[in-house]
Design a protein around this motif. Sequence first.
Motif, PDB file in Angstrom:
ATOM      1  N   GLN A 133       0.810  -1.219   0.000  1.00 43.80           N
ATOM      2  CA  GLN A 133       0.000   0.000   0.000  1.00 43.80           C
ATOM      3  C   GLN A 133       0.847   1.274   0.000  1.00 43.80           C
ATOM      4  OE1 GLN A 133      -2.785  -0.022   3.216  1.00 43.80           O
ATOM      5  NE2 GLN A 133      -3.258   2.143   3.039  1.00 43.80           N
ATOM      6  N   ALA A 134       1.983   1.259   0.652  1.00 50.45           N
ATOM      7  CA  ALA A 134       2.807   2.459   0.787  1.00 50.45           C
ATOM      8  C   ALA A 134       3.864   2.596  -0.311  1.00 50.45           C
ATOM      9  CB  ALA A 134       3.481   2.464   2.160  1.00 50.45           C
ATOM     10  N   ALA A 135       3.929   1.664  -1.246  1.00 57.39           N
ATOM     11  CA  ALA A 135       4.969   1.677  -2.286  1.00 57.39           C
ATOM     12  C   ALA A 135       5.024   3.028  -2.988  1.00 57.39           C
ATOM     13  CB  ALA A 135       4.710   0.571  -3.299  1.00 57.39           C
ATOM     14  N   GLY A 136       6.224   3.609  -3.042  1.00 58.64           N
ATOM     15  CA  GLY A 136       6.420   4.885  -3.719  1.00 58.64           C
ATOM     16  C   GLY A 136       6.137   6.112  -2.870  1.00 58.64           C
ATOM     17  N   MET A 137       5.540   5.943  -1.710  1.00 57.98           N
ATOM     18  CA  MET A 137       5.235   7.078  -0.828  1.00 57.98           C
ATOM     19  C   MET A 137       6.536   7.763  -0.421  1.00 57.98           C
ATOM     20  SD  MET A 137       3.408   7.002   2.929  1.00 57.98           S
ATOM     21  CE  MET A 137       1.759   6.713   2.320  1.00 57.98           C
ATOM     22  N   VAL A 138       6.515   9.078  -0.342  1.00 59.60           N
ATOM     23  CA  VAL A 138       7.673   9.845   0.102  1.00 59.60           C
ATOM     24  C   VAL A 138       7.286  10.618   1.346  1.00 59.60           C
ATOM     25  CG1 VAL A 138       9.312  11.671  -0.492  1.00 59.60           C
ATOM     26  CG2 VAL A 138       8.577  10.043  -2.245  1.00 59.60           C
ATOM     27  N   ASP A 152      -1.425   1.476   6.995  1.00 55.93           N
ATOM     28  CA  ASP A 152      -1.274   0.194   7.674  1.00 55.93           C
ATOM     29  C   ASP A 152      -0.229  -0.633   6.939  1.00 55.93           C
ATOM     30  OD1 ASP A 152      -1.672  -1.921   9.398  1.00 55.93           O
ATOM     31  OD2 ASP A 152      -3.376  -2.709   8.262  1.00 55.93           O
ATOM     32  N   ALA A 153       1.044  -0.379   7.259  1.00 50.85           N
ATOM     33  CA  ALA A 153       2.151  -1.083   6.622  1.00 50.85           C
ATOM     34  C   ALA A 153       3.077  -1.604   7.715  1.00 50.85           C
ATOM     35  CB  ALA A 153       2.904  -0.143   5.696  1.00 50.85           C
ATOM     36  N   HIS A 154       3.574  -2.819   7.540  1.00 46.98           N
ATOM     37  CA  HIS A 154       4.412  -3.419   8.576  1.00 46.98           C
ATOM     38  C   HIS A 154       5.878  -3.477   8.164  1.00 46.98           C
ATOM     39  CE1 HIS A 154       0.849  -4.345  10.863  1.00 46.98           C
ATOM     40  NE2 HIS A 154       0.303  -4.816   9.745  1.00 46.98           N
ATOM     41  N   ASP A 155       6.183  -4.208   7.134  1.00 45.14           N
ATOM     42  CA  ASP A 155       7.564  -4.335   6.665  1.00 45.14           C
ATOM     43  C   ASP A 155       7.839  -3.237   5.646  1.00 45.14           C
ATOM     44  OD1 ASP A 155       8.024  -6.579   8.226  1.00 45.14           O
ATOM     45  OD2 ASP A 155       7.210  -7.915   6.695  1.00 45.14           O
ATOM     46  N   VAL A 156       8.379  -2.124   6.122  1.00 50.06           N
ATOM     47  CA  VAL A 156       8.598  -0.961   5.267  1.00 50.06           C
ATOM     48  C   VAL A 156      10.088  -0.769   5.032  1.00 50.06           C
ATOM     49  CG1 VAL A 156       8.293   1.535   5.073  1.00 50.06           C
ATOM     50  CG2 VAL A 156       6.524   0.154   6.166  1.00 50.06           C
ATOM     51  N   ALA A 157      10.477  -0.725   3.757  1.00 48.55           N
ATOM     52  CA  ALA A 157      11.852  -0.407   3.380  1.00 48.55           C
ATOM     53  C   ALA A 157      11.843   0.980   2.737  1.00 48.55           C
ATOM     54  CB  ALA A 157      12.392  -1.434   2.395  1.00 48.55           C
ATOM     55  N   VAL A 158      12.835   1.804   3.081  1.00 50.92           N
ATOM     56  CA  VAL A 158      12.900   3.163   2.541  1.00 50.92           C
ATOM     57  C   VAL A 158      14.307   3.454   2.046  1.00 50.92           C
ATOM     58  CG1 VAL A 158      11.073   4.047   4.054  1.00 50.92           C
ATOM     59  CG2 VAL A 158      13.451   4.201   4.786  1.00 50.92           C
ATOM     60  N   GLU A 159      14.400   4.468   1.155  1.00 54.66           N
ATOM     61  CA  GLU A 159      15.692   4.981   0.725  1.00 54.66           C
ATOM     62  C   GLU A 159      15.581   6.484   0.597  1.00 54.66           C
ATOM     63  OE1 GLU A 159      16.562   3.201  -3.032  1.00 54.66           O
ATOM     64  OE2 GLU A 159      15.198   4.508  -4.115  1.00 54.66           O
ATOM     65  N   ARG A 160      16.704   7.142   0.811  1.00 53.26           N
ATOM     66  CA  ARG A 160      16.724   8.603   0.705  1.00 53.26           C
ATOM     67  C   ARG A 160      16.530   9.019  -0.749  1.00 53.26           C
ATOM     68  NH1 ARG A 160      20.632  12.686   3.961  1.00 53.26           N
ATOM     69  NH2 ARG A 160      19.720  14.571   3.114  1.00 53.26           N
ATOM     70  N   VAL A 161      15.727  10.042  -0.973  1.00 51.90           N
ATOM     71  CA  VAL A 161      15.446  10.555  -2.310  1.00 51.90           C
ATOM     72  C   VAL A 161      16.511  11.572  -2.683  1.00 51.90           C
ATOM     73  CG1 VAL A 161      13.769  11.805  -3.725  1.00 51.90           C
ATOM     74  CG2 VAL A 161      12.967  10.237  -1.961  1.00 51.90           C
TER      75      VAL A 161
END
Length: 94
Positions: free
Chosen positions: A56-61, A79-88
């Motif tokens: 659901q959160a894919a691409g969110m910044v 409602d997201a559990h396993d969230v991976a992020v990277e700096r933009v």
Amino acid sequence: MDRISALRNVEEALAEFEAGETDFSGLERRVRGVLRTYATEFEGELAAYRVTSDGQAAGMVVMAAGEQAARERVRSLVDAHDVAVERVTTTEDG
């Protein structure tokens, strides 16, 4: 880029669109670029982070002080559990 400069650049892009000097796609690209530059050159403790995981959160910044804070911010918004992020960065396409 400060907030006033960003607003001026968006206003210029809107004026060009209204005058027929660019199409909607061009307007979107320009405004997206202004927003990306504003977010990635943000002065202070915060930086822009994009969700790289699926769901659901894919691409969110979001703006956060670090990767862990960014993951927590995303979880607080959706409602997201396993969230991976990277700096933009400003050089990314989008």
